[in-house]
Design an enzyme around this catalytic site. Structure first.
Site, PDB file in Angstrom:
ATOM      1  N   ASP A 142     -32.507  55.357 -13.295  1.00  0.00           N
ATOM      2  CA  ASP A 142     -31.044  56.103 -12.972  1.00  0.00           C
ATOM      3  C   ASP A 142     -30.473  56.156 -11.377  1.00  0.00           C
ATOM      4  O   ASP A 142     -31.721  55.918 -10.412  1.00  0.00           O
ATOM      5  CB  ASP A 142     -31.186  57.645 -13.366  1.00  0.00           C
ATOM      6  CG  ASP A 142     -30.054  57.987 -13.353  1.00  0.00           C
ATOM      7  OD1 ASP A 142     -28.990  57.574 -14.731  1.00  0.00           O
ATOM      8  OD2 ASP A 142     -29.124  57.803 -12.509  1.00  0.00           O
TER       9      ASP A 142
ATOM     10  N   ASN B  67     -26.095  60.969 -24.481  1.00  0.00           N
ATOM     11  CA  ASN B  67     -25.128  61.774 -24.461  1.00  0.00           C
ATOM     12  C   ASN B  67     -23.864  60.502 -25.299  1.00  0.00           C
ATOM     13  O   ASN B  67     -23.937  59.538 -25.411  1.00  0.00           O
ATOM     14  CB  ASN B  67     -24.796  62.168 -22.875  1.00  0.00           C
ATOM     15  CG  ASN B  67     -25.179  62.784 -21.926  1.00  0.00           C
ATOM     16  OD1 ASN B  67     -26.033  63.935 -23.151  1.00  0.00           O
ATOM     17  ND2 ASN B  67     -25.492  62.796 -20.667  1.00  0.00           N
TER      18      ASN B  67
ATOM     19  N   GLY C 182     -20.646  64.414 -22.700  1.00  0.00           N
ATOM     20  CA  GLY C 182     -21.465  63.769 -20.942  1.00  0.00           C
ATOM     21  C   GLY C 182     -20.984  62.583 -20.697  1.00  0.00           C
ATOM     22  O   GLY C 182     -22.299  62.097 -19.848  1.00  0.00           O
ATOM     23  N   GLN C 183     -20.470  61.745 -21.651  1.00  0.00           N
ATOM     24  CA  GLN C 183     -21.540  60.361 -21.350  1.00  0.00           C
ATOM     25  C   GLN C 183     -20.132  59.498 -20.367  1.00  0.00           C
ATOM     26  O   GLN C 183     -18.701  59.835 -20.260  1.00  0.00           O
ATOM     27  CB  GLN C 183     -20.873  59.202 -23.041  1.00  0.00           C
ATOM     28  CG  GLN C 183     -21.277  58.181 -22.589  1.00  0.00           C
ATOM     29  CD  GLN C 183     -20.920  57.089 -24.033  1.00  0.00           C
ATOM     30  OE1 GLN C 183     -20.815  57.178 -24.466  1.00  0.00           O
ATOM     31  NE2 GLN C 183     -21.676  55.992 -23.909  1.00  0.00           N
TER      32      GLN C 183
ATOM     33  N   HIS D  60     -27.013  54.722 -24.083  1.00  0.00           N
ATOM     34  CA  HIS D  60     -28.568  54.522 -23.617  1.00  0.00           C
ATOM     35  C   HIS D  60     -28.567  55.533 -23.346  1.00  0.00           C
ATOM     36  O   HIS D  60     -28.557  56.089 -23.667  1.00  0.00           O
ATOM     37  CB  HIS D  60     -28.185  54.182 -22.066  1.00  0.00           C
ATOM     38  CG  HIS D  60     -26.965  55.190 -21.214  1.00  0.00           C
ATOM     39  ND1 HIS D  60     -25.734  54.914 -21.569  1.00  0.00           N
ATOM     40  CD2 HIS D  60     -27.290  56.394 -20.556  1.00  0.00           C
ATOM     41  CE1 HIS D  60     -25.027  56.112 -20.848  1.00  0.00           C
ATOM     42  NE2 HIS D  60     -25.655  57.194 -19.981  1.00  0.00           N
TER      43      HIS D  60
HETATM   44  P1  5GP Z   1     -24.678  58.787 -19.032  1.00  0.00           P
HETATM   45  O1  5GP Z   1     -24.088  60.145 -18.263  1.00  0.00           O
HETATM   46  O2  5GP Z   1     -23.360  58.191 -19.787  1.00  0.00           O
HETATM   47  O3  5GP Z   1     -25.132  59.363 -20.210  1.00  0.00           O
HETATM   48  O4  5GP Z   1     -25.225  58.639 -18.290  1.00  0.00           O
HETATM   49  C1  5GP Z   1     -25.057  57.524 -16.862  1.00  0.00           C
HETATM   50  C2  5GP Z   1     -25.833  57.567 -16.301  1.00  0.00           C
HETATM   51  O5  5GP Z   1     -26.169  56.042 -15.509  1.00  0.00           O
HETATM   52  C3  5GP Z   1     -26.241  58.404 -15.106  1.00  0.00           C
HETATM   53  O6  5GP Z   1     -26.895  59.744 -14.938  1.00  0.00           O
HETATM   54  C4  5GP Z   1     -24.782  57.797 -14.132  1.00  0.00           C
HETATM   55  O7  5GP Z   1     -26.287  58.381 -12.628  1.00  0.00           O
HETATM   56  C5  5GP Z   1     -26.471  56.232 -13.724  1.00  0.00           C
HETATM   57  N1  5GP Z   1     -25.729  55.160 -13.543  1.00  0.00           N
HETATM   58  C6  5GP Z   1     -24.534  55.036 -13.351  1.00  0.00           C
HETATM   59  N2  5GP Z   1     -23.840  54.014 -12.274  1.00  0.00           N
HETATM   60  C7  5GP Z   1     -24.916  52.946 -12.309  1.00  0.00           C
HETATM   61  C8  5GP Z   1     -25.842  51.656 -12.315  1.00  0.00           C
HETATM   62  O8  5GP Z   1     -25.475  51.420 -11.324  1.00  0.00           O
HETATM   63  N3  5GP Z   1     -27.504  51.303 -12.098  1.00  0.00           N
HETATM   64  C9  5GP Z   1     -27.858  52.735 -12.281  1.00  0.00           C
HETATM   65  N4  5GP Z   1     -29.273  52.658 -12.248  1.00  0.00           N
HETATM   66  N5  5GP Z   1     -27.827  53.884 -13.173  1.00  0.00           N
HETATM   67  C10 5GP Z   1     -26.286  54.152 -12.929  1.00  0.00           C
END
Ligand code: 5GP
Ligand code: ZN
Length: 121
Positions: free
Chosen positions: A35, A91, A97-98, A104
């Site tokens: 992440d 999420n 929280g997505q 993922h």
């Molecule tokens: P969500 O909030 O959708 O459950 O999780 C998305 C995750 O993707 C977050 O923890 C965020 O830090 C991570 N993330 C967002 N953009 C990028 C990126 O460009 N590269 C990587 N490695 N992680 C990312």
């Protein structure tokens, strides 16, 4: 490589190698990256290459993919020696929280995780 076809989706772009990421594992259908904004010493994302927006967008045709997704969770947990435990989070939707609309699985570990609402990313 299949269906990694949303032009502006960051995880599709990473899968197509149009955007960079630190890879931990990859195969034909699933990849794992660190992440970019880790919330714990270990914070990995297990991502299907197929663009599936969220849990609700899954169909029965994805059953094999979901089984494989969790096989990869187990494989990565073993590789990172997470025998002491880890947290898996998916999420789904804005209130869940997505923030990235491509399904993922978060793997979070490396510190003592309590069962608290604010412990989730
Ligand atoms: P969500 O909030 O959708 O459950 O999780 C998305 C995750 O993707 C977050 O923890 C965020 O830090 C991570 N993330 C967002 N953009 C990028 C990126 O460009 N590269 C990587 N490695 N992680 C990312
Ligand atoms: Zn995508």
């Amino acid at each position: 490589m299949t269906n990694t076809n949303e032009p502006d989706c960051i995880f599709c772009r990473i899968s197509r190698q149009e955007a960079s990421a630190e890879y931990v594992y990859e195969d034909e259908t699933v990849f794992v990256i660190k992440d970019r904004f880790p919330r714990a010493p270990v914070h990995l994302l297990v991502i299907p290459r197929k663009h599936i927006a969220r849990i609700d967008a899954l169909s029965s045709g994805d059953n094999g993919l979901i089984v494989h997704l969790f096989e990869v969770v187990r494989l990565v947990a073993a590789t990172y020696h997470l025998e002491a435990g880890y947290r898996v989070i998916i999420n789904s939707g804005a209130d869940g929280g997505q923030t990235v609309s491509h399904l993922h699985v978060h793997i979070i570990a490396g510190k003592c995780l309590g069962f608290r609402e604010d412990a989730a990313p």
